[in-house]
Design a protein around this motif. Structure first.
Motif, PDB file in Angstrom:
ATOM      1  N   ILE A 132     -24.732 -29.101  23.478  1.00 51.36           N
ATOM      2  CA  ILE A 132     -24.414 -27.757  23.942  1.00 51.36           C
ATOM      3  C   ILE A 132     -23.714 -27.076  22.773  1.00 51.36           C
ATOM      4  O   ILE A 132     -22.560 -27.375  22.458  1.00 51.36           O
ATOM      5  CB  ILE A 132     -23.508 -27.774  25.185  1.00 51.36           C
ATOM      6  CG1 ILE A 132     -24.167 -28.555  26.318  1.00 51.36           C
ATOM      7  CG2 ILE A 132     -23.187 -26.346  25.620  1.00 51.36           C
ATOM      8  CD1 ILE A 132     -25.481 -27.965  26.808  1.00 51.36           C
ATOM      9  N   TYR A 134     -23.094 -23.878  22.399  1.00 48.90           N
ATOM     10  CA  TYR A 134     -22.212 -22.775  22.800  1.00 48.90           C
ATOM     11  C   TYR A 134     -22.082 -22.807  24.315  1.00 48.90           C
ATOM     12  O   TYR A 134     -23.063 -23.052  25.024  1.00 48.90           O
ATOM     13  CB  TYR A 134     -22.772 -21.423  22.365  1.00 48.90           C
ATOM     14  CG  TYR A 134     -21.782 -20.287  22.520  1.00 48.90           C
ATOM     15  CD1 TYR A 134     -20.980 -19.893  21.454  1.00 48.90           C
ATOM     16  CD2 TYR A 134     -21.625 -19.630  23.743  1.00 48.90           C
ATOM     17  CE1 TYR A 134     -20.060 -18.877  21.604  1.00 48.90           C
ATOM     18  CE2 TYR A 134     -20.702 -18.605  23.892  1.00 48.90           C
ATOM     19  CZ  TYR A 134     -19.916 -18.243  22.823  1.00 48.90           C
ATOM     20  OH  TYR A 134     -18.992 -17.236  22.975  1.00 48.90           O
ATOM     21  N   SER A 135     -20.867 -22.546  24.819  1.00 47.44           N
ATOM     22  CA  SER A 135     -20.664 -22.504  26.271  1.00 47.44           C
ATOM     23  C   SER A 135     -19.471 -21.633  26.612  1.00 47.44           C
ATOM     24  O   SER A 135     -18.551 -21.452  25.796  1.00 47.44           O
ATOM     25  CB  SER A 135     -20.458 -23.910  26.836  1.00 47.44           C
ATOM     26  OG  SER A 135     -19.250 -24.458  26.367  1.00 47.44           O
ATOM     27  N   ASP A 136     -19.509 -21.096  27.800  1.00 47.29           N
ATOM     28  CA  ASP A 136     -18.396 -20.310  28.336  1.00 47.29           C
ATOM     29  C   ASP A 136     -18.528 -20.321  29.852  1.00 47.29           C
ATOM     30  O   ASP A 136     -19.609 -20.045  30.387  1.00 47.29           O
ATOM     31  CB  ASP A 136     -18.430 -18.871  27.813  1.00 47.29           C
ATOM     32  CG  ASP A 136     -17.063 -18.200  27.904  1.00 47.29           C
ATOM     33  OD1 ASP A 136     -16.344 -18.491  28.876  1.00 47.29           O
ATOM     34  OD2 ASP A 136     -16.729 -17.393  27.020  1.00 47.29           O
ATOM     35  N   THR A 137     -17.458 -20.666  30.542  1.00 51.91           N
ATOM     36  CA  THR A 137     -17.529 -20.784  31.998  1.00 51.91           C
ATOM     37  C   THR A 137     -17.449 -19.444  32.701  1.00 51.91           C
ATOM     38  O   THR A 137     -18.034 -19.265  33.774  1.00 51.91           O
ATOM     39  CB  THR A 137     -16.409 -21.693  32.523  1.00 51.91           C
ATOM     40  OG1 THR A 137     -15.139 -21.183  32.090  1.00 51.91           O
ATOM     41  CG2 THR A 137     -16.588 -23.112  32.002  1.00 51.91           C
ATOM     42  N   PHE A 166     -27.573 -18.894  31.987  1.00 58.70           N
ATOM     43  CA  PHE A 166     -26.313 -18.423  32.567  1.00 58.70           C
ATOM     44  C   PHE A 166     -26.590 -17.803  33.932  1.00 58.70           C
ATOM     45  O   PHE A 166     -27.726 -17.451  34.267  1.00 58.70           O
ATOM     46  CB  PHE A 166     -25.588 -17.428  31.650  1.00 58.70           C
ATOM     47  CG  PHE A 166     -26.363 -16.186  31.316  1.00 58.70           C
ATOM     48  CD1 PHE A 166     -26.394 -15.086  32.176  1.00 58.70           C
ATOM     49  CD2 PHE A 166     -27.062 -16.087  30.113  1.00 58.70           C
ATOM     50  CE1 PHE A 166     -27.099 -13.943  31.863  1.00 58.70           C
ATOM     51  CE2 PHE A 166     -27.778 -14.942  29.791  1.00 58.70           C
ATOM     52  CZ  PHE A 166     -27.796 -13.871  30.664  1.00 58.70           C
ATOM     53  N   THR A 209     -32.674 -17.964  32.358  1.00 63.56           N
ATOM     54  CA  THR A 209     -33.016 -19.161  31.585  1.00 63.56           C
ATOM     55  C   THR A 209     -34.149 -18.821  30.637  1.00 63.56           C
ATOM     56  O   THR A 209     -35.187 -18.304  31.064  1.00 63.56           O
ATOM     57  CB  THR A 209     -33.459 -20.320  32.495  1.00 63.56           C
ATOM     58  OG1 THR A 209     -32.428 -20.621  33.438  1.00 63.56           O
ATOM     59  CG2 THR A 209     -33.742 -21.573  31.664  1.00 63.56           C
ATOM     60  N   ASN A 243     -21.001 -19.830  33.653  1.00 64.10           N
ATOM     61  CA  ASN A 243     -21.702 -21.055  33.217  1.00 64.10           C
ATOM     62  C   ASN A 243     -22.733 -20.782  32.120  1.00 64.10           C
ATOM     63  O   ASN A 243     -23.879 -21.239  32.187  1.00 64.10           O
ATOM     64  CB  ASN A 243     -22.385 -21.723  34.415  1.00 64.10           C
ATOM     65  CG  ASN A 243     -21.408 -22.072  35.518  1.00 64.10           C
ATOM     66  OD1 ASN A 243     -20.291 -22.494  35.252  1.00 64.10           O
ATOM     67  ND2 ASN A 243     -21.820 -21.878  36.767  1.00 64.10           N
ATOM     68  N   GLU A 245     -24.499 -21.478  28.793  1.00 60.56           N
ATOM     69  CA  GLU A 245     -24.738 -22.625  27.929  1.00 60.56           C
ATOM     70  C   GLU A 245     -25.919 -22.346  27.012  1.00 60.56           C
ATOM     71  O   GLU A 245     -26.921 -21.769  27.443  1.00 60.56           O
ATOM     72  CB  GLU A 245     -25.054 -23.892  28.741  1.00 60.56           C
ATOM     73  CG  GLU A 245     -23.875 -24.495  29.468  1.00 60.56           C
ATOM     74  CD  GLU A 245     -24.238 -25.802  30.147  1.00 60.56           C
ATOM     75  OE1 GLU A 245     -23.312 -26.547  30.530  1.00 60.56           O
ATOM     76  OE2 GLU A 245     -25.451 -26.083  30.282  1.00 60.56           O
ATOM     77  N   GLU A 247     -28.194 -24.812  24.870  1.00 53.18           N
ATOM     78  CA  GLU A 247     -28.454 -26.240  24.642  1.00 53.18           C
ATOM     79  C   GLU A 247     -29.514 -26.407  23.565  1.00 53.18           C
ATOM     80  O   GLU A 247     -30.526 -25.719  23.581  1.00 53.18           O
ATOM     81  CB  GLU A 247     -28.925 -26.890  25.943  1.00 53.18           C
ATOM     82  CG  GLU A 247     -29.241 -28.375  25.815  1.00 53.18           C
ATOM     83  CD  GLU A 247     -29.851 -28.926  27.097  1.00 53.18           C
ATOM     84  OE1 GLU A 247     -29.122 -29.605  27.848  1.00 53.18           O
ATOM     85  OE2 GLU A 247     -31.045 -28.650  27.355  1.00 53.18           O
TER      86      GLU A 247
END
Length: 304
Positions: A132, A134-137, A166, A209, A243, A245, A247
Motif C-alpha cells: 500500500i 499511499y493510504s488515508d482513513t 476509496f 476503484t 479508506n 488506498e 495498492e
C-alpha cells in the motif's frame, strides 16, 4: 517441453498413420525391440502433436527421422518392424501403445505439478511484495481551501499494477455539479498520460476503484478525487473520503527476484548456515562477504 492432451485413441491413430505409409524398405533392416518402440511412439506422438498445434501437419515419416536416429534406428528399420510386428509373440501393438500412453500421462501429471509449484511461488512472491504505497482513513473537505487535500501525487513510480480505491459521500450541502475523480500519470518530461475520468455519485455513498498498469516511462501517479470541468466555477464543496488506498502489485519476474533478494538479506541463504548443513558433502571454501549479496537499489529494499 510442451505437453499435450494424451489419449490412447490419439496414439493408436499415430501408429495407424505410421503403418499406412510403410513401403518396401532397404535390405537387411533391424528389428526394433518393444521397449525402444515404446520410446519411439512416445516421442513421435509429441512431435505429431507439436506439428498439429503449429498447423503444419505431420504427413511424412521424414519428420520422425531425427527421433529414429536418437535411438539408433532408421526409417527402414521402422518399416521392417511395423511389417513384421504381427509375427511377434512378445507383445501386442496395443500393449505398446498403452505403455506409451501411460508414460505420456505420467509426464503430463509431473509437468502439471511443476507448473502448480511455480505458480504458487509466483503468487507468494507477488503477495509478499504487494504494498500500500499511499493510504488515508478519512479526508473531510467543506471549504475551497481544503480541496487541495483531495489531490494526491505519488512519486518514484516503479513498473507494476496500481489499484486506487476509496469510499466517498458528496453531501447535499455541496454546491458543485458534475463532480469527477481523475487519475493520470506524468512522464519524465512532465507530459501527462493515461487520463481516466469517472463521474461521482451525489447524495449517496459511493465506491471508487480503478486499476492501471504502469511501466518505466511513468514517473508520477496523480489522483484528483474531486475534479470539475475547467469551464465550471468552483463552489462550496462538501465531500468525505474514507479508506483511501493505492495498492501496488509488482510484475511476477520482479516480485520473484525481489523476494529472493529479501531472503538473502534475511540470511535464510546465509553461506555459513548452508555450509553447516552440508559440511560432510561440500568442500571447504572461504565465505562470501555479505555485501556481495546486497543490492541497494533493489525494489525489495526500497519498498520495505
Amino acid at each position: 517441453m510442451r505437453f499435450f492432451s494424451v489419449t490412447k485413441y490419439a496414439l493408436r491413430l499415430l501408429v495407424v498413420c505410421l503403418m499406412a505409409i510403410v513401403a518396401v524398405g532397404c535390405k537387411g533392416p533391424k528389428e526394433i525391440p518393444d521397449e525402444d518402440l515404446v520410446k519411439i511412439f512416445h516421442d513421435c506422438f509429441l512431435a505429431n502433436a507439436y506439428y498439429n498445434e503449429e498447423g503444419k501437419g505431420a504427413d511424412s515419416l521424414n519428420i520422425y527421422e531425427p527421433i529414429f536416429e536418437r535411438y539408433g534406428y532408421t526409417t527402414a528399420d521402422i518399416r521392417h518392424t511395423m511389417k513384421t510386428f504381427s509375427q511377434r509373440k512378445s507383445a501386442m501393438l496395443s500393449d505398446l501403445v498403452t505403455a506409451a500412453s501411460e508414460r505420456l500421462e505420467e509426464e503430463y501429471r509431473a509437468e502439471q505439478y511443476k507448473v502448480m509449484i511455480l505458480d504458487t511461488i509466483d503468487r507468494v512472491a507477488q503477495r509478499t511484495l504487494t504494498r500500500i504505497v499511499y493510504s488515508d482513513t478519512l479526508i473531510r473537505v467543506n471549504t475551497l481551501r481544503d480541496t487541495s487535500k483531495l489531490r494526491i501525487r505519488i512519486n518514484d513510480i516503479v513498473p507494476g499494477d496500481y489499484t486506487i480505491r476509496f469510499e466517498y459521500l458528496i453531501d447535499s450541502l455541496d454546491e458543485n455539479r458534475n463532480s469527477r475523480a481523475e487519475i493520470h500519470t506524468l512522464l519524465a518530461d512532465s507530459t501527462e498520460s493515461l487520463h481516466q475520468t469517472t463521474m461521482l455519485s451525489r447524495r449517496r455513498e459511493g465506491k471508487y476503484t480503478r486499476k492501471v498498469s504502469l511501466d518505466s516511462i511513468h514517473k508520477v501517479l496523480c489522483l484528483d478525487m474531486y475534479y470539475h470541468p475547467k469551464n465550471e466555477e468552483s463552489k462550496l464543496p462538501d465531500i468525505t473520503i474514507r479508506n483511501l488506498e493505492v495498492e501496488r502489485v509488482l510484475p511476477v519476474e520482479t516480485s520473484v527476484d525481489s523476494l529472493y533478494r529479501m531472503q538473502l538479506n534475511l540470511r535464510i541463504f546465509n553461506y555459513a548456515l548452508m555450509m553447516g548443513f552440508t559440511a560432510d558433502t561440500l568442500p571447504s571454501q572461504e565465505p562470501l562477504p555479505i555485501e556481495s549479496h546486497e543490492k541497494k537499489d533493489s525494489i525489495a529494499l526500497r519498498t520495505n
